[in-house]
Design a protein around this motif. Sequence first.
Motif, PDB file in Angstrom:
ATOM      1  N   ARG A  39      22.117  53.632  23.292  1.00  0.00           N
ATOM      2  CA  ARG A  39      22.105  52.687  22.169  1.00  0.00           C
ATOM      3  C   ARG A  39      21.837  53.411  20.857  1.00  0.00           C
ATOM      4  O   ARG A  39      21.144  54.418  20.804  1.00  0.00           O
ATOM      5  CB  ARG A  39      21.047  51.624  22.375  1.00  0.00           C
ATOM      6  N   LEU A  73      25.455  42.559  25.067  1.00  0.00           N
ATOM      7  CA  LEU A  73      24.535  43.600  25.508  1.00  0.00           C
ATOM      8  C   LEU A  73      23.168  43.006  25.797  1.00  0.00           C
ATOM      9  O   LEU A  73      22.695  42.113  25.084  1.00  0.00           O
ATOM     10  CB  LEU A  73      24.396  44.677  24.421  1.00  0.00           C
ATOM     11  N   GLY A  74      22.545  43.504  26.821  1.00  0.00           N
ATOM     12  CA  GLY A  74      21.200  43.055  27.149  1.00  0.00           C
ATOM     13  C   GLY A  74      20.173  43.726  26.245  1.00  0.00           C
ATOM     14  O   GLY A  74      20.471  44.655  25.490  1.00  0.00           O
ATOM     15  N   SER A  75      18.966  43.230  26.311  1.00  0.00           N
ATOM     16  CA  SER A  75      17.915  43.821  25.480  1.00  0.00           C
ATOM     17  C   SER A  75      17.522  45.175  26.051  1.00  0.00           C
ATOM     18  O   SER A  75      17.675  45.442  27.235  1.00  0.00           O
ATOM     19  CB  SER A  75      16.709  42.885  25.436  1.00  0.00           C
ATOM     20  N   GLY A  76      17.001  46.019  25.219  1.00  0.00           N
ATOM     21  CA  GLY A  76      16.553  47.328  25.668  1.00  0.00           C
ATOM     22  C   GLY A  76      16.881  48.393  24.656  1.00  0.00           C
ATOM     23  O   GLY A  76      17.584  48.167  23.674  1.00  0.00           O
ATOM     24  N   THR A  77      16.330  49.549  24.859  1.00  0.00           N
ATOM     25  CA  THR A  77      16.557  50.682  23.953  1.00  0.00           C
ATOM     26  C   THR A  77      17.054  51.874  24.744  1.00  0.00           C
ATOM     27  O   THR A  77      16.518  52.978  24.629  1.00  0.00           O
ATOM     28  CB  THR A  77      15.263  51.047  23.211  1.00  0.00           C
TER      29      THR A  77
END
Length: 101
Positions: free
Chosen positions: A95, A87-91
């Motif tokens: 998520r 998974l890529g970074s982020g919110t």
Amino acid sequence: MDDEPLKDWAERRDAKIGRLRAVPVVPGDGPKGGHLQPDAPRVIERWNGYAWEPLAFAANLTETKAILYPAAATSEPPPAGSKPKPLGSGTGKHRKPPAPR
């Protein structure tokens, strides 16, 4: 009258000739679904245009699938080196929120 022409009906019937089906060999009115008794023997039947005729015999569900779906039995599995992407970074909204500390 809304009857279809005999020629159209005959074409539809002839298109089904050669179809295969598996019938589990179970006593009485036992389960008919293939997944219910995977170890039960099966009769492979072929449609000849008028009736189902016996074609082959399979000892279990695995052999049956190899007969009915030969392309799937010979297909190669995906390469072992392929890994899913992390998974890529982020919110993003999908998520899970971080646990309170």
